[in-house]
Design an enzyme around this catalytic site. Structure first.
Site, short mmCIF file in Angstrom:
data_model
loop_
_atom_site.label_atom_id
_atom_site.label_comp_id
_atom_site.label_asym_id
_atom_site.label_seq_id
_atom_site.Cartn_x
_atom_site.Cartn_y
_atom_site.Cartn_z
N HIS A 1 -64.89 -47.25 -40.37
CA HIS A 1 -64.22 -47.04 -41.66
C HIS A 1 -65.13 -46.29 -42.61
CE1 HIS A 1 -60.80 -48.31 -44.35
NE2 HIS A 1 -61.65 -47.77 -45.21
N HIS B 1 -64.96 -42.71 -45.54
CA HIS B 1 -64.19 -41.67 -46.21
C HIS B 1 -65.09 -40.46 -46.39
CE1 HIS B 1 -61.18 -44.73 -47.03
NE2 HIS B 1 -62.10 -45.47 -47.65
N TYR C 1 -59.60 -42.71 -58.49
CA TYR C 1 -61.03 -42.42 -58.51
C TYR C 1 -61.23 -40.95 -58.17
CZ TYR C 1 -60.69 -42.52 -53.42
OH TYR C 1 -60.33 -42.28 -52.12
N ARG D 1 -52.08 -44.70 -41.74
CA ARG D 1 -52.45 -45.74 -42.69
C ARG D 1 -51.37 -45.93 -43.75
NH1 ARG D 1 -57.35 -45.93 -47.20
NH2 ARG D 1 -57.89 -48.11 -46.91
N TYR E 1 -53.52 -51.78 -45.33
CA TYR E 1 -54.45 -52.33 -46.31
C TYR E 1 -53.68 -53.23 -47.26
CZ TYR E 1 -58.40 -52.27 -49.65
OH TYR E 1 -59.45 -52.62 -50.48
N HIS F 1 -60.63 -54.15 -44.14
CA HIS F 1 -61.48 -54.92 -45.05
C HIS F 1 -61.13 -56.42 -45.11
CE1 HIS F 1 -62.69 -50.96 -46.06
NE2 HIS F 1 -61.87 -50.73 -47.06
N ASP G 1 -67.53 -48.53 -44.85
CA ASP G 1 -66.74 -48.13 -46.03
C ASP G 1 -67.48 -47.10 -46.87
OD1 ASP G 1 -64.41 -48.15 -47.60
OD2 ASP G 1 -65.17 -49.72 -48.92
N ASN H 1 -65.16 -46.70 -55.95
CA ASN H 1 -64.55 -47.78 -56.74
C ASN H 1 -65.44 -49.02 -56.85
OD1 ASN H 1 -62.11 -46.51 -57.42
ND2 ASN H 1 -61.19 -47.07 -55.46
#
Length: 296
Positions: A33, A35, A51, A126, A157, A181, A248, A253
Site C-alpha cells: 500500500h 501512493h 489533500y 478500489r 476502505y 488499513h 502507506d 493527511n
C-alpha cells in the site's frame, strides 16, 4: 456557475531519511500500500481532493524499497486524483517490474480500458465508504462483477466501524476483497468490538484479506501507535494467511501529527509478528498471490 473550492495546503512530506530497519527483510517482500504523485505539472490534483501532496515519485519510492529491502510495491490510486487513473497507468507503464496497481475507476470504464490496465499490472479496483469525503467511487457490485472477470479483487476502505454496514454486500461480491488499513476499525474499541469480531469472521471465509497498514488511520496518537498492537496481534493469531502489509507511504493527511520513519514502521511489523516465518508469509507469499507477482 459553482466555483471549485480552493485546494488545501500541501500535506506534510514523508521523512526524507528512512533508516535501514533492524529487522531482516525476507527476499521478495512487497509493500502492499503506497501512493505516488506527480510530476504536478502533468498530474494536477482533483479540485475536490481533501489533500494536496508534493511530488512523491517512483524513483523516490524505489530508493525506499532498496533501503527497507523490498522487491516491489503496490501503487493504490490516490484519492487526490479522484477517479482518474492516468497517473497510475503511466507509473506502471514506466516501471513494469517494480510496481503493481489498484485503481479508482469510473463506473462506465470500458472493457478495452480494463484490459489495458490489466496488461499494465492493475490487479484490483478500489472503492471507499461514504465516510471518506471526496470524488471517489462508492461500492459498485456491477463494476466489481466486471473486474472479477479479469481475476481482480475489490479493495475497500471502510471508515470508523462501518465495516458492519458493508460486510454483507462485500461478502456477496464475486471476487476476493482486500480491506485497507486494519479495515479502519478504531483501535480504542479493542478486539472485542463488533466490527473487529465481524472482520475475523470475514477472514475465516477465505475470501477476504486485510492490510496491516496505516496504523495511524486507526488511532489519534503517534508512533508506535500502541492501541493498534492488540488488533494486529489478534489478526496474526487468527489468520496470518489472509494478511498483507504496507507502509502507506508518503503518509498523507497526517494533519500535523509526527511523521513516522519508514524504517520504524517496518520494525513495528516485527513487534506485531515476532515469528520470522509468519512475517515472510505476510511480506512475500501472500502479496505475490494477491497481486500476481511470480513466487520469490
Amino acid at each position: 456557475m459553482v466555483q471549485p473550492r480552493p485546494l488545501p495546503p500541501l500535506t506534510q512530506p514523508p521523512d526524507p531519511q528512512p533508516r535501514r530497519p533492524r529487522t531482516a527483510c525476507p527476499p521478495g517482500a512487497i509493500d502492499c500500500h503506497i501512493h505516488l504523485f506527480g510530476p504536478a505539472e502533468r498530474h494536477p490534483f482533483h479540485p475536490d481532493s481533501k489533500y494536496v501532496s508534493a511530488d512523491a515519485l517512483p524513483a523516490t519510492h524505489i530508493a525506499l524499497q532498496d533501503t527497507l529491502g523490498l522487491a516491489g510495491a503496490v501503487v493504490v490510486s490516490g484519492g487526490g486524483y479522484g477517479i482518474s487513473h492516468a497517473h497510475l497507468a503511466e507509473v506502471l507503464e514506466q516501471h513494469p517490474g517494480r510496481f503493481r496497481g489498484v485503481a479508482l475507476l469510473p463506473d462506465d470504464v470500458s472493457d478495452a480500458e480494463l484490459r489495458r490496465l490489466d496488461g499494465l499490472g492493475v490487479r484490483g479496483a478500489r472503492f471507499v465508504s461514504p465516510g471518506h469525503r471526496g470524488a471517489l467511487p462508492r461500492l459498485s457490485p456491477r463494476l466489481a462483477a466486471r473486474v472479477a472477470e479479469l481475476g481482480w479483487h475489490v479493495q475497500f476502505y471502510p471508515a470508523g466501524d462501518d465495516l458492519l454496514q458493508f460486510a454483507d454486500a462485500l461478502a456477496a461480491l464475486p471476487c476476493p476483497v482486500v480491506l485497507d488499513h486494519f479495515a479502519a476499525i478504531p483501535a480504542a474499541g479493542g478486539t472485542g468490538q463488533p466490527a473487529f469480531q465481524r472482520l475475523l469472521r470475514l477472514l475465516d471465509s477465505g475470501r477476504f484479506w486485510v492490510k496491516l497498514s496505516g496504523p495511524m488511520r486507526c488511532t489519534p496518537g503517534d508512533y508506535p501507535y500502541a492501541p493498534v498492537t492488540p488488533l494486529a496481534r489478534a489478526l496474526v493469531a487468527a489468520a496470518p494467511q489472509r494478511l498483507l502489509w504496507g507502509t502507506d507511504w508518503p503518509h498523507v493527511n497526517m494533519n500535523g501529527r509526527a511523521m513516522p520513519n519508514d524504517g520504524d514502521l517496518f520494525d513495528l511489523l516485527a513487534e506485531w509478528v515476532p515469528d520470522a516465518d509468519v512475517r515472510a508469509r505476510i511480506l512475500v507469499d501472500n502479496p505475490r498471490s494477491v497481486y500476481g507477482w511470480p513466487p520469490a
